[in-house]
Design a protein around this motif. Structure first.
Motif, mmCIF file in Angstrom:
data_model
loop_
_atom_site.group_PDB
_atom_site.id
_atom_site.type_symbol
_atom_site.label_atom_id
_atom_site.label_comp_id
_atom_site.label_asym_id
_atom_site.label_seq_id
_atom_site.Cartn_x
_atom_site.Cartn_y
_atom_site.Cartn_z
ATOM 1 N N ALA A 129 0.849 -1.189 0.000
ATOM 2 C CA ALA A 129 0.000 0.000 0.000
ATOM 3 C C ALA A 129 0.885 1.240 0.000
ATOM 4 N N LEU A 130 0.580 2.178 -0.884
ATOM 5 C CA LEU A 130 1.357 3.403 -1.002
ATOM 6 C C LEU A 130 0.472 4.608 -0.704
ATOM 7 N N PRO A 131 0.870 5.466 0.220
ATOM 8 C CA PRO A 131 0.068 6.663 0.491
ATOM 9 C C PRO A 131 0.202 7.680 -0.631
ATOM 10 N N PHE A 132 -0.890 8.365 -0.925
ATOM 11 C CA PHE A 132 -0.841 9.419 -1.941
ATOM 12 C C PHE A 132 -1.829 10.512 -1.576
ATOM 13 N N VAL A 133 -1.637 11.665 -2.181
ATOM 14 C CA VAL A 133 -2.574 12.774 -2.037
ATOM 15 C C VAL A 133 -2.850 13.366 -3.412
#
Length: 218
Positions: free
Chosen positions: A25-29
């Motif tokens: 899982a990769l955090p993004f905005v």
């Protein structure tokens, strides 16, 4: 020049790693540059990576993530080890992807990246006011400005005129005719050089761009 970025909600995206078929899982905005409102300005996605995650992501996976986001640009950010920087600065590597290709540099996605990092004190301490982004086509410096704004410094750009017979000009004129209609005259075209080789500047014969009916799909 100073710009304001509006921060949208954060989420996680699953991607396949190079080493195995497992996912991570990769955090993004998602953010918008040049606007105080999330529906305005120029949007970009920012994916925040650790060095280990960065090493596991293939180019094709980055391209697939960008296509899935369907934003004008997606930036992949990873911390860069730099022991000579002062305590108020940090360095990051950055790569940019449109839904279909990888340019070497993007200003508005760098603004979005800086805004995301300055807002996340778990990644960038509050004392830090300067970020160095190392891209394929150069280094961009981002700094905190007043009222929560972010400013960036880009190297001066160079360009060359495109003649009417240049294949790039022919292709651009055809695309503009489809997007703007055949009655909108193209006055001038230039192609960027060096770190701006991904970009072209086009002047069209109108004093009111807002009134043009643009077919965005073209």
């Amino acid at each position: 020049m100073v710009f304001l970025c509006a921060l949208s909600s954060a989420a996680m995206v699953p991607v396949s790693s190079r080493a195995s078929s497992a996912s991570m899982a990769l955090p993004f905005v998602h953010l918008t540059a040049f606007s105080t409102h999330i529906a305005g300005g120029n949007p970009a996605s920012v994916v925040l990576l650790t060095p280990a995650q960065d090493a596991m992501l293939t180019d094709s996976t980055r391209q697939a993530i960008s296509a899935n986001f369907h934003q004008p640009m997606t930036a992949f950010i990873v911390p860069r080890e730099d022991r000579v920087l002062p305590t108020h600065a940090r360095a990051f590597d950055v790569r940019y992807f449109t839904p279909s290709l990888e340019p070497g540099l993007c200003g508005h996605a760098t603004l979005a990246s800086a805004a995301a990092l300055f807002a996340d004190t778990t990644r960038v301490p509050a004392v830090v006011d300067t970020l160095f982004f190392h891209a394929k086509n150069g280094v961009i410096v981002a700094r905190k400005a007043e009222e929560g704004r972010v400013e960036i410094a880009l190297a001066a750009g160079r360009h060359e005129p495109l003649s009417a017979e240049d294949p790039r000009a022919v292709s651009l004129r055809a695309a503009l005719a489809r997007a703007l209609g055949p009655d909108v005259k193209v006055e001038f075209m230039v192609s960027g050089l060096g770190h701006l080789d991904f970009y072209c500047l086009v002047e069209v014969a109108t004093r009111d761009l807002h009134s043009l009916q643009v077919k965005a799909s073209e």
